[in-house]
Design an enzyme around this catalytic site. Structure first.
Site, short mmCIF file in Angstrom:
data_model
loop_
_atom_site.label_atom_id
_atom_site.label_comp_id
_atom_site.label_asym_id
_atom_site.label_seq_id
_atom_site.Cartn_x
_atom_site.Cartn_y
_atom_site.Cartn_z
N THR A 180 113.96 39.47 128.24
CA THR A 180 115.42 39.36 128.25
C THR A 180 115.95 40.26 129.36
O THR A 180 115.19 40.98 130.01
CB THR A 180 116.02 39.87 126.92
OG1 THR A 180 115.94 41.31 126.88
CG2 THR A 180 115.27 39.31 125.72
N VAL A 190 110.34 45.32 139.77
CA VAL A 190 110.67 45.49 141.19
C VAL A 190 109.78 44.57 142.00
O VAL A 190 108.54 44.59 141.85
CB VAL A 190 110.45 46.96 141.64
CG1 VAL A 190 110.76 47.10 143.14
CG2 VAL A 190 111.32 47.91 140.84
N LYS A 199 116.64 48.46 140.78
CA LYS A 199 115.27 48.46 141.34
C LYS A 199 115.01 49.73 142.14
O LYS A 199 113.93 50.33 142.04
CB LYS A 199 115.07 47.23 142.23
CG LYS A 199 115.05 45.93 141.45
CD LYS A 199 114.96 44.75 142.39
CE LYS A 199 115.05 43.45 141.63
NZ LYS A 199 115.19 42.28 142.47
N GLY A 203 116.36 29.90 140.74
CA GLY A 203 115.80 30.84 139.76
C GLY A 203 115.69 32.27 140.27
O GLY A 203 114.96 33.08 139.69
N GLU A 234 119.93 36.90 138.50
CA GLU A 234 119.94 37.41 137.13
C GLU A 234 120.66 36.39 136.26
O GLU A 234 121.39 35.53 136.77
CB GLU A 234 120.69 38.76 137.09
CG GLU A 234 119.97 39.88 137.78
CD GLU A 234 118.56 40.06 137.23
OE1 GLU A 234 118.42 40.46 136.08
OE2 GLU A 234 117.61 39.78 137.97
N LEU A 268 105.20 42.42 143.32
CA LEU A 268 104.61 42.88 144.59
C LEU A 268 104.11 44.30 144.38
O LEU A 268 104.70 45.05 143.59
CB LEU A 268 105.67 42.86 145.70
CG LEU A 268 106.15 41.50 146.22
CD1 LEU A 268 107.28 41.71 147.24
CD2 LEU A 268 105.00 40.74 146.86
N1 NDP Z 1 114.24 35.51 137.96
C1 NDP Z 1 113.61 36.45 138.66
O1 NDP Z 1 113.26 36.27 139.84
C2 NDP Z 1 113.27 37.76 138.03
C3 NDP Z 1 113.71 38.08 136.76
N2 NDP Z 1 113.42 39.30 136.22
C4 NDP Z 1 113.91 39.65 134.92
O2 NDP Z 1 113.41 38.74 133.93
C5 NDP Z 1 114.27 38.80 132.79
C6 NDP Z 1 114.53 37.37 132.29
O3 NDP Z 1 115.25 36.67 133.28
P1 NDP Z 1 115.57 35.10 133.04
O4 NDP Z 1 114.41 34.44 132.41
O5 NDP Z 1 116.09 34.60 134.32
O6 NDP Z 1 116.77 35.17 132.00
P2 NDP Z 1 117.33 33.99 131.09
O7 NDP Z 1 118.79 34.24 130.90
O8 NDP Z 1 116.89 32.66 131.60
O9 NDP Z 1 116.59 34.22 129.70
C7 NDP Z 1 116.86 35.29 128.88
C8 NDP Z 1 116.14 35.10 127.57
O10 NDP Z 1 116.37 36.24 126.78
C9 NDP Z 1 116.90 35.83 125.53
N3 NDP Z 1 117.77 36.90 125.04
C10 NDP Z 1 118.84 37.46 125.66
N4 NDP Z 1 119.35 38.45 124.91
C11 NDP Z 1 118.58 38.51 123.80
C12 NDP Z 1 118.61 39.31 122.63
N5 NDP Z 1 119.53 40.27 122.45
N6 NDP Z 1 117.67 39.10 121.67
C13 NDP Z 1 116.72 38.13 121.82
N7 NDP Z 1 116.66 37.33 122.91
C14 NDP Z 1 117.58 37.52 123.87
C15 NDP Z 1 117.64 34.53 125.80
O11 NDP Z 1 117.80 33.82 124.61
P3 NDP Z 1 118.84 32.59 124.45
O12 NDP Z 1 118.16 31.38 125.06
O13 NDP Z 1 119.02 32.46 122.98
O14 NDP Z 1 120.09 33.00 125.17
C16 NDP Z 1 116.63 33.90 126.77
O15 NDP Z 1 115.56 33.35 126.05
C17 NDP Z 1 115.53 39.56 133.23
O16 NDP Z 1 115.46 40.88 132.75
C18 NDP Z 1 115.41 39.55 134.75
O17 NDP Z 1 116.03 40.66 135.37
C19 NDP Z 1 112.65 40.22 136.88
C20 NDP Z 1 112.15 39.95 138.11
C21 NDP Z 1 112.45 38.71 138.82
N1 LIG Z 2 117.73 38.74 140.58
C1 LIG Z 2 116.63 39.33 141.25
C2 LIG Z 2 115.33 38.81 140.73
C3 LIG Z 2 114.77 39.71 139.73
O1 LIG Z 2 114.57 40.88 139.87
C4 LIG Z 2 116.65 39.04 142.72
O2 LIG Z 2 117.48 38.24 143.15
O3 LIG Z 2 115.84 39.62 143.46
#
Ligand code: NDP
Ligand SMILES: N[C@@H](CC=O)C(=O)O
Length: 364
Positions: free
Chosen positions: A104, A158, A231, A213, A216, A162
């Site tokens: 999350t 971060v 980060k 994708g 955030e 990488l």
């Molecule tokens: N995309 C990227 O390139 C990168 C992402 N990240 C990190 O990965 C993480 C996930 O990102 P992403 O997959 O895009 O996010 P999404 O918004 O797509 O997914 C978030 C998930 O978390 C769940 N969720 C949110 N709040 C809660 C809660 N309080 N309790 C239980 N479940 C919860 C959501 O559930 P529901 O479906 O019910 O809302 C959903 O399943 C983030 O912290 C992001 O910073 C890190 C590095 C790179």
């Molecule tokens: N939102 C971030 C991805 C996750 O850390 C970015 O754009 O680099």
């Protein structure tokens, strides 16, 4: 290997998988929070496809539902308010090594990490809030991890895995922390500024980064610079500079983060960014979003750099971290590669899960 999971009402998140026997004496119980998100669902696919890793997915939780394995199947039911407490209790009762994977972006969940680690439950996470937020929480997380009862892995926070954090930690251990750092740490901002420099509208470029994708869950976290500041905070803490305060300048005002229509205001910036990029191009420069540390002060914000500057060459989800080392002042240490996107992030989380499982296995 992961044992099969059957969701009764959310089939789209689950690929078909073959039932394989689990070596009960070695399997690590897994719980995945955020299984329905972009990274969480990509991770589920990877777990399903993986062979050779002795894990069993016991629980999944999102904001609306929780699923526990009953008779070989994961049954999803509406969430109860004490689900996360129940999760810890049930993992402890099972009497096996256990890992919670937090996919999350919820700051509140990270406050539970010290408790989980203290009770011997490992934590794997791409969620930056716990490691970058309140200093006291950060220190409690690290202190409970150092007790050594369970592994903590966060390489995806971060550069989406990488080798940045590991490099900084090793330099600190070697007594050779970087004297300065310069970095592009946001796939979103690198993509947006590269697209705008090719004539795309700012608002359309942000939407494209979201579709790819990179952003955030709330893209204003990227555009405000808060995600980059998080980060850089994690990097500075890893490198042994926990007290440095980061000055931050965003591409959007912070007020937009709390405004109900914040995300709809981006078109207001289209003309400004078009003019900025045109002027920069005429001057042989490019706008980039840079994270900089000069040994004492740190700043994240938009800057112009010469068009042949390393940070200006980034596109797609590219990240670059350049470290200046006292031991080798004329040759910077560069880490460069894809630093955002669902696939690379899920891959980094998967590798962290595998490392954490290996840590448990070494002890058993
Ligand atoms: N995309 C990227 O390139 C990168 C992402 N990240 C990190 O990965 C993480 C996930 O990102 P992403 O997959 O895009 O996010 P999404 O918004 O797509 O997914 C978030 C998930 O978390 C769940 N969720 C949110 N709040 C809660 C809660 N309080 N309790 C239980 N479940 C919860 C959501 O559930 P529901 O479906 O019910 O809302 C959903 O399943 C983030 O912290 C992001 O910073 C890190 C590095 C790179
Ligand atoms: N939102 C971030 C991805 C996750 O850390 C970015 O754009 O680099």
């Amino acid at each position: 290997m992961i044992s099969p999971s059957t969701f009764t009402d959310h089939p789209s998140t689950l690929p078909a998988s073959t039932r394989r026997p689990v070596r009960r004496d070695w399997s690590v119980n897994l719980a995945l929070i955020g299984h329905s998100g972009q990274v969480g669902s990509a991770l589920l696919h990877r777990l399903q496809q993986l062979t050779g890793l002795e894990v069993e997915l016991k629980t999944v939780i999102n904001r609306r539902q929780t699923g526990h394995r009953e008779d070989g199947e994961l049954q999803l039911v509406p969430r109860a308010s004490d689900d996360l407490d129940q999760l810890m209790q049930s993992l402890r009762r099972a009497g096996r090594p256990a890992l919670i994977i937090d996919c999350t972006a919820d700051a509140g969940i990270t406050e539970l990490y010290p408790r989980w680690l203290r009770h011997g439950i490992g934590v794997v996470t791409p969620n930056k809030h716990g490691l970058s937020g309140d200093r006291l929480l950060y220190e409690r997380i690290q202190a409970t991890a150092r007790l050594g009862r369970a592994p903590l892995r966060y390489s995806a926070t971060v550069g989406a895995g990488l080798p940045i954090l590991r490099t900084l930690a090793r330099l600190r251990l070697a007594g050779d922390p970087p004297r300065a750092m310069e970095a592009a740490l946001s796939g979103t901002l690198a993509h947006v500024l590269a697209q705008v420099s090719q004539g795309e509208r700012f608002s359309a470029a942000v939407e494209d980064a979201r579709r790819k994708g990179f952003t955030e869950p709330n893209p204003l976290e990227d555009l405000s610079g808060r995600d980059v500041a998080r980060k850089l905070t994690i990097m500075l803490r890893e490198a042994g500079f926990p007290d440095v305060v980061i000055q931050r300048e965003g591409l959007v005002p912070d007020e937009w983060l709390t405004a109900p229509d914040g995300a709809q205001r981006l078109e207001q910036l289209d003309a400004l960014w078009m003019d900025r990029q045109t002027a920069a191009r005429r001057a042989g420069e490019r706008w980039v979003y840079a994270a900089r540390f000069d040994g004492r002060r740190a700043r994240v914000g938009p800057v112009t750099v010469p068009a042949d500057h390393p940070l200006a060459g980034l596109s797609g989800s590219g990240n670059l971290v350049r470290l200046q080392l006292a031991t080798n002042p004329n040759t910077p240490l560069d880490v460069f590669g894809p630093g955002a996107g669902v696939a690379v992030t899920a891959s980094a989380v998967m590798a962290d899960v595998a490392e954490a499982v290996a840590t448990f296995n070494e002890r058993n």
